[in-house]
Write a protein that holds these residues in place. Sequence first.
Motif, PDB file in Angstrom:
ATOM      1  N   ALA A  94       0.808  -1.090  -0.161  1.00 57.73           N
ATOM      2  CA  ALA A  94      -0.080  -0.151   0.208  1.00 57.73           C
ATOM      3  C   ALA A  94       0.992   1.099   0.065  1.00 57.73           C
ATOM      4  O   ALA A  94       1.956   1.209   0.761  1.00 57.73           O
ATOM      5  CB  ALA A  94      -0.774  -0.094   1.308  1.00 57.73           C
ATOM      6  N   CYS A  95       0.438   2.118  -0.643  1.00 56.01           N
ATOM      7  CA  CYS A  95       1.175   3.524  -0.826  1.00 56.01           C
ATOM      8  C   CYS A  95       2.672   3.232  -1.222  1.00 56.01           C
ATOM      9  O   CYS A  95       3.753   3.822  -0.884  1.00 56.01           O
ATOM     10  CB  CYS A  95       1.294   4.101   0.392  1.00 56.01           C
ATOM     11  SG  CYS A  95      -0.492   4.817   0.931  1.00 56.01           S
ATOM     12  N   LYS A 199      -6.387  12.273  -3.159  1.00 53.62           N
ATOM     13  CA  LYS A 199      -6.554  11.486  -1.830  1.00 53.62           C
ATOM     14  C   LYS A 199      -5.347  12.084  -1.023  1.00 53.62           C
ATOM     15  O   LYS A 199      -4.354  12.667  -1.571  1.00 53.62           O
ATOM     16  CB  LYS A 199      -6.495  10.168  -2.176  1.00 53.62           C
ATOM     17  CG  LYS A 199      -5.028   9.693  -2.513  1.00 53.62           C
ATOM     18  CD  LYS A 199      -4.996   8.207  -2.775  1.00 53.62           C
ATOM     19  CE  LYS A 199      -3.719   7.914  -3.424  1.00 53.62           C
ATOM     20  NZ  LYS A 199      -3.298   6.454  -3.616  1.00 53.62           N
ATOM     21  N   ARG A 200      -5.727  12.015   0.050  1.00 54.77           N
ATOM     22  CA  ARG A 200      -4.507  12.411   1.156  1.00 54.77           C
ATOM     23  C   ARG A 200      -3.403  11.386   0.967  1.00 54.77           C
ATOM     24  O   ARG A 200      -3.550  10.162   0.699  1.00 54.77           O
ATOM     25  CB  ARG A 200      -5.126  12.078   2.595  1.00 54.77           C
ATOM     26  CG  ARG A 200      -5.840  13.359   3.155  1.00 54.77           C
ATOM     27  CD  ARG A 200      -6.034  13.184   4.730  1.00 54.77           C
ATOM     28  NE  ARG A 200      -6.681  14.032   5.187  1.00 54.77           N
ATOM     29  CZ  ARG A 200      -5.816  15.347   5.596  1.00 54.77           C
ATOM     30  NH1 ARG A 200      -4.512  15.302   5.513  1.00 54.77           N
ATOM     31  NH2 ARG A 200      -6.580  16.302   6.022  1.00 54.77           N
ATOM     32  N   PRO A 201      -2.221  11.948   0.897  1.00 52.91           N
ATOM     33  CA  PRO A 201      -0.941  11.093   0.956  1.00 52.91           C
ATOM     34  C   PRO A 201      -1.084   9.886   2.154  1.00 52.91           C
ATOM     35  O   PRO A 201      -1.677  10.323   3.278  1.00 52.91           O
ATOM     36  CB  PRO A 201       0.087  11.847   1.352  1.00 52.91           C
ATOM     37  CG  PRO A 201      -0.426  13.255   0.925  1.00 52.91           C
ATOM     38  CD  PRO A 201      -1.852  13.317   1.168  1.00 52.91           C
ATOM     39  N   GLY A 202      -0.860   8.766   1.758  1.00 54.06           N
ATOM     40  CA  GLY A 202      -1.040   7.709   2.790  1.00 54.06           C
ATOM     41  C   GLY A 202      -2.522   7.037   2.773  1.00 54.06           C
ATOM     42  O   GLY A 202      -2.593   6.243   3.783  1.00 54.06           O
ATOM     43  N   ARG A 203      -3.277   7.612   1.992  1.00 54.00           N
ATOM     44  CA  ARG A 203      -4.584   7.023   2.265  1.00 54.00           C
ATOM     45  C   ARG A 203      -4.496   5.591   1.622  1.00 54.00           C
ATOM     46  O   ARG A 203      -4.122   5.355   0.487  1.00 54.00           O
ATOM     47  CB  ARG A 203      -5.765   7.958   1.545  1.00 54.00           C
ATOM     48  CG  ARG A 203      -7.062   7.286   1.258  1.00 54.00           C
ATOM     49  CD  ARG A 203      -7.186   6.742  -0.058  1.00 54.00           C
ATOM     50  NE  ARG A 203      -8.627   6.362  -0.241  1.00 54.00           N
ATOM     51  CZ  ARG A 203      -9.317   5.621  -1.327  1.00 54.00           C
ATOM     52  NH1 ARG A 203      -8.301   5.115  -2.049  1.00 54.00           N
ATOM     53  NH2 ARG A 203     -10.414   5.524  -1.254  1.00 54.00           N
ATOM     54  N   VAL A 204      -5.278   4.691   2.096  1.00 52.19           N
ATOM     55  CA  VAL A 204      -5.528   3.344   1.898  1.00 52.19           C
ATOM     56  C   VAL A 204      -6.954   3.185   1.797  1.00 52.19           C
ATOM     57  O   VAL A 204      -7.401   3.535   3.008  1.00 52.19           O
ATOM     58  CB  VAL A 204      -4.722   2.433   2.746  1.00 52.19           C
ATOM     59  CG1 VAL A 204      -5.355   0.888   1.890  1.00 52.19           C
ATOM     60  CG2 VAL A 204      -3.398   2.467   2.531  1.00 52.19           C
ATOM     61  N   ARG A 207      -8.875  -1.967   2.371  1.00 50.16           N
ATOM     62  CA  ARG A 207      -7.554  -2.439   2.821  1.00 50.16           C
ATOM     63  C   ARG A 207      -7.438  -3.818   2.840  1.00 50.16           C
ATOM     64  O   ARG A 207      -6.358  -4.612   2.948  1.00 50.16           O
ATOM     65  CB  ARG A 207      -7.269  -1.902   4.469  1.00 50.16           C
ATOM     66  CG  ARG A 207      -8.250  -2.735   5.143  1.00 50.16           C
ATOM     67  CD  ARG A 207      -8.065  -1.894   6.473  1.00 50.16           C
ATOM     68  NE  ARG A 207      -8.775  -0.432   6.819  1.00 50.16           N
ATOM     69  CZ  ARG A 207      -9.057  -0.060   7.846  1.00 50.16           C
ATOM     70  NH1 ARG A 207      -8.631  -0.261   8.686  1.00 50.16           N
ATOM     71  NH2 ARG A 207      -9.689   1.334   7.605  1.00 50.16           N
ATOM     72  N   GLU A 226     -13.598   3.255   1.159  1.00 52.58           N
ATOM     73  CA  GLU A 226     -14.099   3.634   2.655  1.00 52.58           C
ATOM     74  C   GLU A 226     -15.177   2.834   3.061  1.00 52.58           C
ATOM     75  O   GLU A 226     -15.336   2.499   4.258  1.00 52.58           O
ATOM     76  CB  GLU A 226     -14.115   4.977   2.849  1.00 52.58           C
ATOM     77  CG  GLU A 226     -12.697   5.660   3.063  1.00 52.58           C
ATOM     78  CD  GLU A 226     -11.860   5.998   1.696  1.00 52.58           C
ATOM     79  OE1 GLU A 226     -12.513   5.624   0.707  1.00 52.58           O
ATOM     80  OE2 GLU A 226     -10.668   6.235   2.020  1.00 52.58           O
TER      81      GLU A 226
ATOM     82  N   LEU B 117      -8.077   4.958   6.556  1.00 52.96           N
ATOM     83  CA  LEU B 117      -6.742   4.472   6.843  1.00 52.96           C
ATOM     84  C   LEU B 117      -5.767   5.410   6.265  1.00 52.96           C
ATOM     85  O   LEU B 117      -5.728   5.548   5.139  1.00 52.96           O
ATOM     86  CB  LEU B 117      -6.645   2.962   6.605  1.00 52.96           C
ATOM     87  CG  LEU B 117      -5.203   2.286   6.780  1.00 52.96           C
ATOM     88  CD1 LEU B 117      -4.987   2.179   8.374  1.00 52.96           C
ATOM     89  CD2 LEU B 117      -4.964   1.076   6.060  1.00 52.96           C
ATOM     90  N   LEU B 118      -4.708   5.841   6.859  1.00 52.29           N
ATOM     91  CA  LEU B 118      -3.602   6.746   6.546  1.00 52.29           C
ATOM     92  C   LEU B 118      -2.390   6.004   7.061  1.00 52.29           C
ATOM     93  O   LEU B 118      -2.378   5.531   8.250  1.00 52.29           O
ATOM     94  CB  LEU B 118      -3.792   8.178   7.079  1.00 52.29           C
ATOM     95  CG  LEU B 118      -4.893   9.093   6.746  1.00 52.29           C
ATOM     96  CD1 LEU B 118      -4.706  10.288   7.139  1.00 52.29           C
ATOM     97  CD2 LEU B 118      -4.695   9.086   5.171  1.00 52.29           C
ATOM     98  N   VAL B 119      -1.375   5.848   6.089  1.00 50.46           N
ATOM     99  CA  VAL B 119      -0.112   5.148   6.445  1.00 50.46           C
ATOM    100  C   VAL B 119       0.913   5.865   6.197  1.00 50.46           C
ATOM    101  O   VAL B 119       0.940   6.710   5.533  1.00 50.46           O
ATOM    102  CB  VAL B 119      -0.285   3.778   5.815  1.00 50.46           C
ATOM    103  CG1 VAL B 119      -1.461   2.921   5.798  1.00 50.46           C
ATOM    104  CG2 VAL B 119       0.107   4.098   4.182  1.00 50.46           C
TER     105      VAL B 119
END
Lengths: 310, 310
Positions: A94-95, A199-204, A207, A226, B117-119
Amino acid sequence: MSRRPVIVIHGGAWAIPDKLATGSIDGVKAAATTGYRVLQDGGTAVDAVEAAIVVLENHPAFDAGYGSVLNANGEVEMDAVLMTGHNLQCGGVACVQNIKNPIKLARAVMDKTDHTLLVGLGSNQFAEEIGMEKVSTDDLVTEDAKAEWKEFMKFKTTVNVLFRNRDVKLSGCDTVGAVALDNAGNVAFGTSTGGITAKRPGRVGDRSGGYADNTSGAVSTTGHGESIVKVCLARQITFNMEQGLSAQEATEKALQSMANRVQGSGGAVTVSKDGDIGKHFTTERMAWSWIKDGQLHYGLNPGEDFSQAV
Amino acid sequence: MSRRPVIVIHGGAWAIPDKLATGSIDGVKAAATTGYRVLQDGGTAVDAVEAAIVVLENHPAFDAGYGSVLNANGEVEMDAVLMTGHNLQCGGVACVQNIKNPIKLARAVMDKTDHTLLVGLGSNQFAEEIGMEKVSTDDLVTEDAKAEWKEFMKFKTTVNVLFRNRDVKLSGCDTVGAVALDNAGNVAFGTSTGGITAKRPGRVGDRSGGYADNTSGAVSTTGHGESIVKVCLARQITFNMEQGLSAQEATEKALQSMANRVQGSGGAVTVSKDGDIGKHFTTERMAWSWIKDGQLHYGLNPGEDFSQAV
């Protein structure tokens, strides 16, 4: 008559614009054909899923691999996962940034580590360790993705806008996925995505991305990640099959339940352990295709079902 | 007699060494007491879960927040997630660094973003945006964690060694978690962990950590995260309750099934929508506690059940 092998593909469930319609259909047909060939040659379900998803990741019409959308920082962050149903082994990233085929890295996580998910810089560190080629962000980004990023940055909450406002017809959320049943009776799923534009950085998002278990079948999900994670959509579909529903009934029921419970739209493709096929979407469109008994079926709009010999 | 409110805590399921036994029991008792007070004062289930987990994160006996273990790079990467059962809203962070209470950041993801979820770096970027205090890695690391990192770096595959070899009695895998039922009948779960000593950077174990749905109940899971995700342990326990099993039966059955199917050990705490409690572990020990009707129960070894008035 053998019901094996079977492969089912989706190219993402959302309001696919007309300009991407032909490309999306061509892409899912090519992916199904590639995956089916692997199965015919005696390959495993997870081999077929991986090969099919590589085709989709390399195709510019889909938001996965090449063609991924840009996050709010203007970067590409990709997620991919796969799972094999005989022993429930799974692998995911992820990411991850700067690799061409995230599904291949997900496969390596499954095969070469005792973990199931690596995220962010750790996933790139692993890619380096196994000698996976690094590509530049520019190698992953299409002109369309750049244009849409500029458009989307006007919105504050793109995730909800995209799935709830049918007037907003831009690309940028088409997860791709595949499920397969091989000649040995094993099922597998794989899913890959560049996520949602801006999307926000780090968004998964989702999952899990799907589920595969030889005791029921395999599912790959797409849509509003989501919402999908809130209702454990893929596991719900396999539970529905365990309760006696067909692959199609199980898929429809779970997607309807997601719409009712959390007002989330999406889609899924399913293959049961017996080779029955399910596909459904509550979004405007979903590119899909499947091959069984030498016949290729495909469609994009609700109710469509075209077919041709492989 | 009201069966509300209820709170159930775990401090991680694994071969807890004797030197941590007293601290673990003290910690889960303190967390239950804090969470129960929130519920008695009219707080929501998710408020209680968050408050209880802050107590556990701040306690050095547990591998979460302060006391987290070190990954293979010698860094601290923490995961936390929570979910509220009335609308299935959830929030989580994975591989976040340099914050004191990951569960508070998970709560902020749920309350202040439209993601779940943010990673990695993205989760830290979000923490900065909302003004969450940054702490140094040294502020999160105990001398024990440093010593164990050195010991564990001798092994190549720590994840499997830790859960399958009972002769290896070191700390470093005690996820903490809580479930609650509030006076309004809402359930919630929360889980927080520093992961497994010498894990790969970017590793996320159990990517769900639990499940909460007012139609069945709430579950927080602990143990071998890679096994837990393969069988969707928490969702399996709530499915078992939907099929009519009690919270205890549902929890035992799902953990036994995980042991049979993927040879994975772990534990879980459960509260049903009616306030019935489930707790079970297939590891050597699990620190647990619960409070209902003004009575505090707790234990560590199989078969133990001590009680005292709150």
